[in-house]
Design a protein around this motif. Structure first.
Motif, PDB file in Angstrom:
ATOM      1  N   ASN A 243      -8.031  -9.570  39.995  1.00 38.29           N
ATOM      2  CA  ASN A 243      -8.802 -10.013  38.831  1.00 38.29           C
ATOM      3  C   ASN A 243      -8.258 -11.323  38.265  1.00 38.29           C
ATOM      4  N   ASN A 247     -10.261 -14.811  38.120  1.00 35.70           N
ATOM      5  CA  ASN A 247     -10.453 -15.498  36.839  1.00 35.70           C
ATOM      6  C   ASN A 247     -10.018 -16.958  36.920  1.00 35.70           C
ATOM      7  N   ARG A 250     -12.792 -19.109  38.579  1.00 39.61           N
ATOM      8  CA  ARG A 250     -13.965 -19.467  37.786  1.00 39.61           C
ATOM      9  C   ARG A 250     -14.015 -20.960  37.443  1.00 39.61           C
ATOM     10  N   ARG A 258     -22.137 -16.993  38.055  1.00 42.00           N
ATOM     11  CA  ARG A 258     -21.693 -15.894  37.196  1.00 42.00           C
ATOM     12  C   ARG A 258     -20.892 -14.911  38.053  1.00 42.00           C
ATOM     13  N   HIS A 260     -18.727 -11.235  37.470  1.00 40.31           N
ATOM     14  CA  HIS A 260     -18.308 -10.197  36.540  1.00 40.31           C
ATOM     15  C   HIS A 260     -17.876  -8.951  37.302  1.00 40.31           C
ATOM     16  N   TYR A 261     -17.055  -8.142  36.640  1.00 38.09           N
ATOM     17  CA  TYR A 261     -16.485  -6.984  37.332  1.00 38.09           C
ATOM     18  C   TYR A 261     -16.182  -5.877  36.335  1.00 38.09           C
ATOM     19  N   THR A 262     -15.958  -4.717  36.892  1.00 37.97           N
ATOM     20  CA  THR A 262     -15.419  -3.599  36.131  1.00 37.97           C
ATOM     21  C   THR A 262     -14.418  -2.867  37.021  1.00 37.97           C
ATOM     22  N   TYR A 281     -17.474  -5.711  41.793  1.00 32.88           N
ATOM     23  CA  TYR A 281     -17.748  -7.115  41.482  1.00 32.88           C
ATOM     24  C   TYR A 281     -19.192  -7.501  41.742  1.00 32.88           C
TER      25      TYR A 281
END
Length: 485
Positions: A243, A247, A250, A258, A260-262, A281
């Motif tokens: 992660n 980041n 980016r 775009r 984004h992740y969890t 992702y």
């Protein structure tokens, strides 16, 4: 410039160069019959949408929702094929014979973590996992209503043609339409008509973002986190270092990207070095070639994190969709019908609800919109989200409109959208969408020249060298993608 960007850039050329469509407008009496059919259906459609709102089933688990939609279609005389393309909750319903084939799209999956009562204040529903934060309970129901009205019109007028409704599960990540396109289920479709809930009425056609999604599973070695930490290798460390690397990435991607992740699995408890951890992702951009390139760089970040932490990582591709290919020929036809219908007004009770809900909206919503007006028709618009309608739009000329099923300023994937999707406001937007789609479909059945013009724009937009290859390759649908460990 890659083939997809060439296709998008060619849209303006196609619009200018294509011969004007020869319209075959419906007689006022015909239009009134179609809208009257939907008005008579509206109580059943509202009940259908409410049932699906209550079921709130997540992607590829929409057994009750799919069965409920199929029941309405069977009762209306459609032939229904279930379990299509290896997806238990996918189905295709057909009616009519010969002529052009016009498809409608139905979605019916809910979003996890967003259960909410149909109330203007935040009231999660205890014990319920998901909520219709994108209004798919309304989406599928309106498409069913339009399909039934078109079937009745074909029969009443003796017009040759086939109306076909595709029940497409798991739009929110499972991307069922991609598999249906890849496996040839749209190959004989002349035009596809779609819609989406929103906070305004509009027939403007937008280019949406392409996307690739997948899960990164890190595997390490468990150990006692205090007594023997040196003997463990933390899978969670792998996830977190990945992660961090992404980041930093980016800063070095194209402006419209775009990412984004969890974290879907972070381990069990702190005194155990996590042996397994997982992140999920999404990478998005308007150009699918850019998405593929950045996805490769995200994968390299995962591999570097695994090397740094002494863990192993595997990548499971979940989904991938193209950006949408707008069709302005179809958009202008729908815009005309939407304007003729006009918007709708709130009852005093709905006005009170809307005022309370607006007070609970976060700042930053788009100005304008609302139920009682139609937005200006605009070309060249870009949308900030993704949809598996994208792949359909590269397989057939495709329309997508929006109606004001939500209170002005409401964003999708919010509890406020869940709430409005379960109210009479949502149902009024449903009826407006069904009427617009049905009138547009009937006009297209009547006018081969309009279908030909939409096809000409479609072919010019794709470009002569275009060859469709699904971003998910030849893998089967990820039926368990919502089943987080």
């Amino acid at each position: 410039m890659n083939r997809h960007l060439r296709g998008a850039a060619g849209l303006l050329i196609a619009t200018l160069a294509a011969s004007p469509a020869v319209a075959a407008p419906l007689a006022k009496a015909e239009s009134a019959q179609i809208t009257g059919d939907i008005d008579r259906l509206s109580p059943a459609l509202s009940a259908l949408a409410t049932d699906i709102w209550n079921y709130a089933e997540v992607g590829f688990h929409e057994q009750k929702s799919a069965a409920r939609l199929q029941k309405e279609l069977k009762q209306a005389g459609f032939q229904v094929e279930t379990g299509v393309d290896g997806m238990p909750t996918a189905f295709i319903a057909s009616a009519g014979k010969g002529g052009p084939v016009i498809a409608l799209l139905a979605e019916y999956d809910a979003l996890p973590g967003l259960a909410q009562a149909a109330d203007a204040d935040r009231h999660p529903i205890e014990g319920q996992r998901a909520g219709h934060a994108c209004g798919h309970n309304l989406l599928g129901s309106a498409s069913v209503g339009a399909a039934i009205a078109l079937k009745k019109w074909l029969e009443r007028t003796g017009t040759p043609g086939t109306v076909r409704l595709y029940g497409t599960p798991a739009e929110e990540g499972g991307f069922a339409k991609v598999f249906l396109v890849r496996d040839g289920y749209f190959k004989d479709v002349d035009v596809t008509l779609a819609w989406h809930p929103g906070d305004r009425n509009s027939a403007s056609q937008s280019q949406m973002l392409s996307v690739i999604s997948g899960k990164f599973l890190f595997e390490g070695l468990p150990s006692h986190a205090a007594a023997a930490p040196e003997r463990g290798r933390s899978a969670l460390d792998g996830v977190e270092i990945m992660n961090v690397a992404v980041n930093y990435l980016r800063e070095h991607v194209p402006q419209e990207t775009r990412i984004h992740y969890t974290i879907t699995n972070g381990g069990d408890q702190p005194n155990i070095v996590p042996a397994s951890a997982e992140s999920f992702y999404y990478v998005r951009h308007y150009d699918p070639e850019v998405v593929k390139d950045i996805w490769g760089r995200v994968t390299k970040a995962a591999e570097g994190a695994a090397l740094a932490t002494g863990t192993k990582v595997s990548v499971r591709l979940i989904g991938g969709t193209y950006s949408t290919l707008p069709n302005y020929t179809l958009g202008r036809i729908a815009d005309r019908h939407l304007r003729d219908l006009g918007g709708f007004t709130y009852s005093p009770e709905e006005q009170a609800y809307a005022a309370r809900l607006k007070a609970n909206l976060p700042p930053g919503g788009r100005a304008g919109g609302g139920p009682d007006s139609v937005e200006p028709f605009v070309e060249g618009r870009k949308g900030p989200a993704s949809t598996d309608v994208g792949d359909v739009s590269w397989a057939t000329p495709t329309l997508q409109i929006s109606t004001a099923t939500w209170v002005e300023g409401t964003s999708p994937h919010s509890w406020q959208a869940v709430s409005a999707s379960g109210t009479s406001i949502g149902n009024k937007g449903l009826v407006l969408a069904a009427k617009t789609l049905a009138l547009t479909g009937a006009e297209l059945f009547r006018s081969p020249d309009e279908i030909a013009a939409a096809r000409a724009e479609f072919e010019a937009g794709r470009g002569k060298d275009f060859h469709y290859t699904a971003l998910i390759g030849d893998q089967p649908p990820a039926l368990d993608y919502t089943d987080h460990k």
